[in-house]
Scaffold this motif. Structure first.
Motif, short mmCIF file in Angstrom:
data_model
loop_
_atom_site.label_atom_id
_atom_site.label_comp_id
_atom_site.label_asym_id
_atom_site.label_seq_id
_atom_site.Cartn_x
_atom_site.Cartn_y
_atom_site.Cartn_z
N ARG A 126 0.84 -1.21 0.00
CA ARG A 126 0.00 0.00 0.00
C ARG A 126 0.87 1.25 0.00
NH1 ARG A 126 -3.19 -3.16 3.56
NH2 ARG A 126 -2.20 -2.20 5.37
N GLN A 127 1.95 1.22 0.78
CA GLN A 127 2.84 2.38 0.82
C GLN A 127 3.51 2.61 -0.53
OE1 GLN A 127 3.37 4.55 3.13
NE2 GLN A 127 2.86 3.67 5.13
N LEU A 128 3.86 1.50 -1.19
CA LEU A 128 4.59 1.62 -2.44
C LEU A 128 3.75 2.19 -3.58
CD1 LEU A 128 6.68 -1.64 -2.26
CD2 LEU A 128 7.61 0.66 -2.51
N SER A 129 2.43 2.16 -3.42
CA SER A 129 1.59 2.75 -4.46
C SER A 129 1.87 4.24 -4.60
CB SER A 129 0.11 2.53 -4.13
OG SER A 129 -0.25 3.21 -2.94
N ARG A 130 2.49 4.83 -3.57
CA ARG A 130 2.79 6.26 -3.62
C ARG A 130 3.87 6.62 -4.64
NH1 ARG A 130 3.20 8.25 2.70
NH2 ARG A 130 1.23 7.40 3.44
N ILE A 131 4.68 5.64 -4.99
CA ILE A 131 5.82 5.98 -5.86
C ILE A 131 5.53 5.73 -7.33
CG2 ILE A 131 7.43 5.49 -3.99
CD1 ILE A 131 8.28 2.99 -5.52
N SER A 132 4.26 5.45 -7.67
CA SER A 132 3.95 5.16 -9.07
C SER A 132 4.33 6.32 -9.99
CB SER A 132 2.47 4.82 -9.23
OG SER A 132 1.66 5.90 -8.81
N ARG A 133 4.19 7.54 -9.49
CA ARG A 133 4.52 8.70 -10.32
C ARG A 133 6.02 8.75 -10.61
NH1 ARG A 133 3.80 15.02 -8.67
NH2 ARG A 133 4.24 15.92 -10.71
N PRO A 190 8.45 6.43 -18.95
CA PRO A 190 7.22 7.18 -19.25
C PRO A 190 6.28 6.49 -20.21
CG PRO A 190 9.16 8.23 -20.21
CD PRO A 190 9.67 7.16 -19.32
N GLY A 191 6.75 5.50 -20.98
CA GLY A 191 5.85 4.81 -21.90
C GLY A 191 4.99 3.77 -21.22
N ILE A 192 5.30 3.41 -19.98
CA ILE A 192 4.61 2.33 -19.29
C ILE A 192 3.41 2.86 -18.51
CG2 ILE A 192 4.85 0.68 -17.39
CD1 ILE A 192 7.59 0.04 -18.32
N ASP A 193 2.33 2.13 -18.57
CA ASP A 193 1.17 2.41 -17.72
C ASP A 193 1.50 1.88 -16.32
OD1 ASP A 193 -1.23 2.72 -16.45
OD2 ASP A 193 -2.42 1.59 -17.90
N VAL A 194 2.20 2.69 -15.55
CA VAL A 194 2.78 2.23 -14.29
C VAL A 194 1.70 1.82 -13.29
CG1 VAL A 194 4.14 2.95 -12.28
CG2 VAL A 194 4.88 3.57 -14.58
N LYS A 195 0.60 2.54 -13.26
CA LYS A 195 -0.45 2.23 -12.28
C LYS A 195 -0.98 0.82 -12.50
CE LYS A 195 -4.10 4.72 -9.92
NZ LYS A 195 -4.95 5.94 -9.92
N ALA A 196 -1.28 0.47 -13.74
CA ALA A 196 -1.80 -0.87 -14.04
C ALA A 196 -0.74 -1.94 -13.76
CB ALA A 196 -2.25 -0.94 -15.50
N LEU A 197 0.51 -1.61 -14.06
CA LEU A 197 1.58 -2.57 -13.86
C LEU A 197 1.83 -2.82 -12.38
CD1 LEU A 197 3.49 -4.26 -15.57
CD2 LEU A 197 5.18 -2.43 -15.36
N GLN A 216 -0.37 -2.55 -10.04
CA GLN A 216 -1.50 -3.33 -9.52
C GLN A 216 -1.32 -4.80 -9.84
OE1 GLN A 216 -4.23 -2.25 -7.58
NE2 GLN A 216 -4.29 -4.48 -7.37
N GLU A 217 -0.85 -5.10 -11.05
CA GLU A 217 -0.58 -6.49 -11.41
C GLU A 217 0.54 -7.07 -10.55
OE1 GLU A 217 -0.87 -10.08 -13.74
OE2 GLU A 217 -2.21 -8.39 -13.36
N LEU A 218 1.59 -6.28 -10.31
CA LEU A 218 2.66 -6.72 -9.43
C LEU A 218 2.13 -7.05 -8.04
CD1 LEU A 218 5.68 -4.35 -10.15
CD2 LEU A 218 5.73 -6.83 -10.19
N GLU A 219 1.30 -6.16 -7.52
CA GLU A 219 0.74 -6.38 -6.18
C GLU A 219 -0.09 -7.65 -6.14
OE1 GLU A 219 -2.31 -4.24 -2.99
OE2 GLU A 219 -1.31 -3.04 -4.53
N ASP A 220 -0.94 -7.84 -7.15
CA ASP A 220 -1.79 -9.03 -7.18
C ASP A 220 -0.96 -10.31 -7.22
OD1 ASP A 220 -3.98 -7.36 -7.20
OD2 ASP A 220 -4.36 -7.56 -9.35
#
Length: 457
Positions: A186-193, A200-207, A209-213
């Motif tokens: 949960r804490q690491l979601s803060r560093i997505s930006r 910059p080409g990667i959809d980091v947020k989706a990636l 989330q997949e990593l977390e799952d």
């Protein structure tokens, strides 16, 4: 294996759960380090804008911001323990884009933390066995060693004996590891930006989330037991691969048949003969790439320590916590993409990448540039055999890393979440082959495992 932390790593199963107010300083220090990352990013962005206004070229400013961002991200992750460190290991996909002077200390820090991790005390081991197997666990597990025989990422492995006389490996999770991991994720979601700055080409947020799952799935040993048993049954009569059978499994304890080995691929990397490096390197990559078709699963942790050399010459495989579910085998789009890349069909390469989501909508790129960028990556498939080497790998990493000739192209490439574990296995597997300096019939292995791959004559 991560060191056990006594703060929020306890759970509600009778192992001394604490209230939030009584957590020691370490818990808050970990969160503070993560929370500080966006602040550092803001400062670096302001610095970059100032330099740009002062006349610095835009590309130079971007590279400097990315370099400083990378230094802070991987420095902080490398210092963390528990779930954050595990997440850092999984994020090796970003590490590949970094210059060696940044990535090397990060890897060294992770290794040092793993090597220094203390084993669980004996009384904690026994409490875990009681919690998971019941108060009569000694009736089934009649012997268990006090000292761990091996380390796992979120637990440790002990050698024991089952009630029917079988020698077994008992893998048990650290008390509260699940809670700590989820908290850190949960804490690491803060560093997505920040990660978006690195790629910059990667959809980091989706990636992320997949990593977390996928990482959270590794916490449930019943899932690992099911995957391991499927591999065991498929490879039961295989002449080259051996997978231990599952004896018993719960959410936090996994009992498998004991597998005696003479060493691992990591040992071969250090001091194995070239014949052994070639032989086991070929078996290793064939197992990784053909198992999706045979089992419907991809073993997604290609670390050389998970692959053991057995006395009878087979390659033993352990640790099935991370798997990709591929019921129809590897994605069918890979074959035509690889074929087009080897044939030098630039437009077809770009079209396939775009249709699979490797180029996000609106991303503009010259097909010839794109084809030239990926050509070296498919070079091992261009000849009947290929010798993998550290020098070849360093050349490719330098070409696409920060400051490399392919950097601007790499910044435009996305990694679709469904390809995350495939990408991890491809990069990790090639990395191990390069460490082995193995010569392997890579092209024929790809023909076996990837539908639609038709290499040019």
């Amino acid at each position: 294996m991560e060191p056990q932390e006594p703060d929020d790593t306890t759970d509600d199963r009778g192992t001394g759960r604490r209230s939030r107010s009584s957590l020691p300083v370490g818990a808050f220090t970990r969160g503070a380090k993560l929370a500080a990352l966006p602040v550092g990013f803001a400062g670096r962005t302001a610095l970059g804008m100032g330099r740009r206004i002062g006349g610095a070229p835009a590309d130079a400013v971007l590279t400097e911001v990315q370099r400083r961002t990378a230094e802070q991200v991987f420095s902080v992750l490398g210092q963390l323990k528990g779930g954050a460190m595990k997440m850092g290991q999984a994020m090796s996909i970003f590490e590949a884009a970094l210059p060696e002077e940044i990535a090397a200390p990060y890897r060294e820090t992770l290794t040092r933390l793993q090597d220094a991790a203390p084993p669980m005390p004996v009384d904690v081991v026994h409490r875990q066995l009681t919690a998971e197997l019941g108060g009569d666990w000694r009736d089934r597990l009649v012997e268990v060693g006090d000292q761990p025989a091996a380390a796992a990422s979120i637990g440790q492995v002990h050698r024991g004996r089952w009630h029917d006389g079988r020698e077994v490996a008992v893998k048990m999770q650290y008390p509260g590891a699940a809670k700590a991991l989820r908290s850190d994720l949960r804490q690491l979601s803060r560093i997505s930006r920040l990660l978006g700055v690195l790629a910059p080409g990667i959809d980091v947020k989706a990636l992320l989330q997949e990593l977390e799952d996928r990482v959270v799935e590794e916490l449930d040993y019943t899932l690992e037991a099911a995957a391991q048993q499927r591999f065991h049954e498929e490879y039961a009569d295989d002449a080259e691969i051996f997978v231990p059978s599952v004896v018993h499994g719960t959410e936090r304890v996994l009992v498998s048949s004991w597998m005696e080995s003479t060493g691992s691929l990591a040992d071969l990397i250090r001091d194995g003969s070239q014949d052994d490096r070639d032989r086991y390197g070929e078996r290793y990559v064939r197992f990784l790439l053909t198992s999706p078709d045979r089992v419907g699963l991809l073993h997604a942790d290609p670390h050389p320590g998970n692959f053991r050399v057995l006395p009878d010459g087979r390659l033993g495989v352990v640790d099935f916590g991370a798997v990709a579910h591929l019921p129809d085998g590897l994605p069918p789009a890979l074959g035509p993409l690889l074929t087009a890349a080897l044939a030098g069909d630039a437009q077809a390469v770009t079209d396939h990448l775009r249709s699979e989501g490797f180029l996000r909508p609106g991303t503009k790129i010259d097909p010839e540039v794109m084809a030239g960028y990926i050509a070296p990556f498919v070079e091992p498939a261009g000849a009947p055999t290929f010798t993998f080497s550290r020098a070849w790998l360093r050349e490719q990493a330098g070409r696409v890393g920060l400051g490399g000739e392919g950097m601007s192209t790499s910044m435009k490439i996305n990694l679709p979440p469904e390809y995350l574990l495939i990408h991890r296995v491809w990069l990790g597997g090639v990395g191990v082959l390069c460490q082995l300096n193995a010569t392997a019939p890579f092209r024929s292995i790809l023909e076996e495992s990837i539908p639609g791959f038709e290499p040019p004559d």
